[in-house]
Design a protein around this motif. Structure first.
Motif, mmCIF file in Angstrom:
data_model
loop_
_atom_site.group_PDB
_atom_site.id
_atom_site.type_symbol
_atom_site.label_atom_id
_atom_site.label_comp_id
_atom_site.label_asym_id
_atom_site.label_seq_id
_atom_site.Cartn_x
_atom_site.Cartn_y
_atom_site.Cartn_z
ATOM 1 N N ARG A 36 59.288 -33.227 18.201
ATOM 2 C CA ARG A 36 59.164 -32.210 17.011
ATOM 3 C C ARG A 36 60.517 -31.678 16.774
ATOM 4 N NH1 ARG A 36 53.971 -31.579 19.031
ATOM 5 N NH2 ARG A 36 54.436 -29.758 20.354
ATOM 6 N N VAL A 37 61.348 -31.299 17.720
ATOM 7 C CA VAL A 37 62.409 -30.602 17.558
ATOM 8 C C VAL A 37 63.660 -31.622 17.086
ATOM 9 C CG1 VAL A 37 64.451 -29.460 18.742
ATOM 10 C CG2 VAL A 37 62.096 -28.816 19.423
ATOM 11 N N ILE A 38 63.559 -32.650 17.766
ATOM 12 C CA ILE A 38 64.270 -33.693 17.306
ATOM 13 C C ILE A 38 64.383 -34.201 15.745
ATOM 14 C CG2 ILE A 38 65.178 -36.260 17.677
ATOM 15 C CD1 ILE A 38 64.445 -35.584 20.565
ATOM 16 N N THR A 39 63.279 -34.395 15.438
ATOM 17 C CA THR A 39 62.915 -34.843 14.078
ATOM 18 C C THR A 39 63.179 -33.646 12.948
ATOM 19 O OG1 THR A 39 60.576 -34.298 14.269
ATOM 20 C CG2 THR A 39 61.202 -36.751 14.496
ATOM 21 N N ARG A 40 62.928 -32.501 13.346
ATOM 22 C CA ARG A 40 63.499 -31.256 12.472
ATOM 23 C C ARG A 40 64.950 -31.533 12.413
ATOM 24 N NH1 ARG A 40 59.743 -27.935 15.650
ATOM 25 N NH2 ARG A 40 57.687 -27.410 14.399
ATOM 26 N N LEU A 41 65.740 -31.819 13.268
ATOM 27 C CA LEU A 41 67.065 -31.741 13.421
ATOM 28 C C LEU A 41 67.780 -33.039 12.547
ATOM 29 C CD1 LEU A 41 67.950 -30.910 16.988
ATOM 30 C CD2 LEU A 41 68.478 -29.451 15.057
ATOM 31 N N TRP A 42 66.767 -34.032 12.814
ATOM 32 C CA TRP A 42 66.982 -35.244 11.868
ATOM 33 C C TRP A 42 67.250 -34.845 10.559
ATOM 34 C CZ3 TRP A 42 63.962 -39.885 14.285
ATOM 35 C CH2 TRP A 42 64.371 -40.237 15.762
ATOM 36 N N ARG A 43 66.162 -34.312 9.993
ATOM 37 C CA ARG A 43 66.003 -33.936 8.434
ATOM 38 C C ARG A 43 67.047 -32.933 8.041
ATOM 39 N NH1 ARG A 43 60.453 -33.229 10.338
ATOM 40 N NH2 ARG A 43 58.948 -34.874 9.521
ATOM 41 N N LEU A 44 67.957 -32.233 8.948
ATOM 42 C CA LEU A 44 68.745 -31.329 8.716
ATOM 43 C C LEU A 44 70.201 -32.242 8.589
ATOM 44 C CD1 LEU A 44 68.179 -28.386 10.689
ATOM 45 C CD2 LEU A 44 67.455 -28.758 8.293
ATOM 46 N N VAL A 45 70.334 -33.387 8.985
ATOM 47 C CA VAL A 45 71.425 -34.081 8.899
ATOM 48 C C VAL A 45 71.586 -34.802 7.455
ATOM 49 C CG1 VAL A 45 72.777 -36.100 9.838
ATOM 50 C CG2 VAL A 45 71.310 -34.812 11.322
ATOM 51 N N PRO A 46 72.671 -34.323 6.776
ATOM 52 C CA PRO A 46 72.982 -34.990 5.505
ATOM 53 C C PRO A 46 73.173 -36.275 5.545
ATOM 54 C CG PRO A 46 74.472 -33.005 5.898
ATOM 55 C CD PRO A 46 73.711 -33.421 7.351
ATOM 56 N N ILE A 89 74.976 -38.188 4.067
ATOM 57 C CA ILE A 89 76.342 -38.760 3.966
ATOM 58 C C ILE A 89 76.863 -39.075 5.478
ATOM 59 C CG2 ILE A 89 77.527 -36.570 3.869
ATOM 60 C CD1 ILE A 89 79.418 -37.777 2.119
ATOM 61 N N ILE A 90 76.301 -38.201 6.285
ATOM 62 C CA ILE A 90 76.511 -38.487 7.924
ATOM 63 C C ILE A 90 75.709 -39.250 8.248
ATOM 64 C CG2 ILE A 90 76.370 -36.943 9.887
ATOM 65 C CD1 ILE A 90 77.434 -34.466 8.410
ATOM 66 N N TRP A 91 74.229 -39.024 8.210
ATOM 67 C CA TRP A 91 73.356 -40.284 8.718
ATOM 68 C C TRP A 91 73.778 -41.574 8.758
ATOM 69 C CZ3 TRP A 91 69.316 -38.881 11.787
ATOM 70 C CH2 TRP A 91 68.485 -40.212 12.138
ATOM 71 N N ARG A 92 74.183 -41.996 7.608
ATOM 72 C CA ARG A 92 74.559 -43.453 7.349
ATOM 73 C C ARG A 92 75.598 -44.067 8.123
ATOM 74 N NH1 ARG A 92 75.470 -41.228 1.655
ATOM 75 N NH2 ARG A 92 73.695 -41.414 0.488
ATOM 76 N N HIS A 93 76.434 -42.865 8.737
ATOM 77 C CA HIS A 93 77.516 -43.392 9.682
ATOM 78 C C HIS A 93 77.242 -43.223 11.094
ATOM 79 C CE1 HIS A 93 80.370 -44.253 6.250
ATOM 80 N NE2 HIS A 93 79.717 -43.046 5.867
ATOM 81 N N LEU A 94 75.921 -42.762 11.422
ATOM 82 C CA LEU A 94 75.679 -42.402 12.817
ATOM 83 C C LEU A 94 75.765 -43.914 13.642
ATOM 84 C CD1 LEU A 94 73.066 -39.493 12.683
ATOM 85 C CD2 LEU A 94 75.527 -39.372 13.561
ATOM 86 N N PRO A 95 76.075 -43.690 14.621
ATOM 87 C CA PRO A 95 75.936 -45.119 15.727
ATOM 88 C C PRO A 95 74.517 -45.207 16.503
ATOM 89 C CG PRO A 95 77.435 -43.751 16.616
ATOM 90 C CD PRO A 95 76.982 -42.871 15.217
ATOM 91 N N LEU A 96 73.408 -45.394 15.762
ATOM 92 C CA LEU A 96 72.332 -45.266 16.632
ATOM 93 C C LEU A 96 72.247 -46.721 17.259
ATOM 94 C CD1 LEU A 96 69.846 -44.045 14.008
ATOM 95 C CD2 LEU A 96 71.195 -42.660 15.812
#
Length: 233
Positions: free
Chosen positions: A214-224, A226-233
């Protein structure tokens, strides 16, 4: 006595939920492609959600149970697919979107003509954002969440008394992730099933399992984006 149908009950979360519902006094009908795994239940059926006759088989199972108060959809597939293999992508969409729509739609139509009921589905935290390692899986799980939300709006508009629960677990220790890949914060399937049954009984609209996710997905939603596209998952 409450009656439940669990589709996708041959193993993992589906099997655990079916057992817990039965322990809580429900009459339970179960369905899966591997019917040999369902012998412990009095009411079972071989149903492949991708077959054209799956709705009619579901209705036959409902009749054998004597009706349905809860439809629980746990059928689904998922893979990491970093090489974007076509068969994996297409089959995931076929099962998690088309098969899902076919079966959940059948349950909705049943409840709309039988005074209401409860539809609960397993989607996933993977539907929160597009996940590069599993493109079709994360996209299909987003589809499921939006579809359930739309059906709830439609049900309310038509005064159908159908309740909906969207269950979004993190990674659960089942065969679905037994692929040799690495997964973080893996959850115990029995504990997840207990949380699911409590959430269904309380008629929660959405439940992310567990508190860490629940904490992690809330944080995911806050990531813009433009940043998310470049995260090395």
């Amino acid at each position: 006595m409450k009656r439940a149908i669990v589709v996708g009950a041959s193993s993992g979360i589906g099997m655990e939920v079916a057992r817990l519902l039965r322990e809580n006094g429900w009459t339970v009908g179960v369905a899966a492609r591997r019917i040999e795994m369902l012998s412990e239940f009095d009411f079972n059926a071989k149903i492949d959600v991708n077959d054209d006759d799956s709705e009619s088989k579901l209705l036959d199972l409902i009749d054998s149970v004597g009706g349905m108060d809860l439809y629980f959809h746990c059928s689904g597939i998922g893979h990491q697919n970093r090489q974007l293999e076509e068969e994996i992508e297409v089959q995931t969409v076929k099962t998690n979107c088309l098969g899902f729509t076919r079966m959940v739609g059948a349950a909705y139509r049943y409840f709309s003509s039988h005074g209401g009921g409860h539809i609960a589905v397993i989607s996933s935290i993977a539907g929160t954002k597009g996940l590069g390692p599993a493109p079709s899986y994360s996209a299909s799980k987003s589809f499921q969440g939006i579809y359930i939300q739309a059906l709830e709006q439609l049900s309310n508009r038509n005064h159908l008394n159908i309740h909906f629960t969207d269950i979004r677990p993190g990674f659960v220790a089942t065969a679905l992730i037994d692929d040799g890949q690495s997964y973080p914060l893996v959850l115990d399937k029995h504990s997840v099933a207990e949380d699911i049954v409590r959430s269904v009984i309380k008629q929660r609209h959405r439940r992310v399992i567990d508190w860490r996710w629940r904490v992690i997905t809330r944080l995911w939603r806050l990531v813009p984006n433009i940043i998310w596209r470049h995260l090395p998952l």
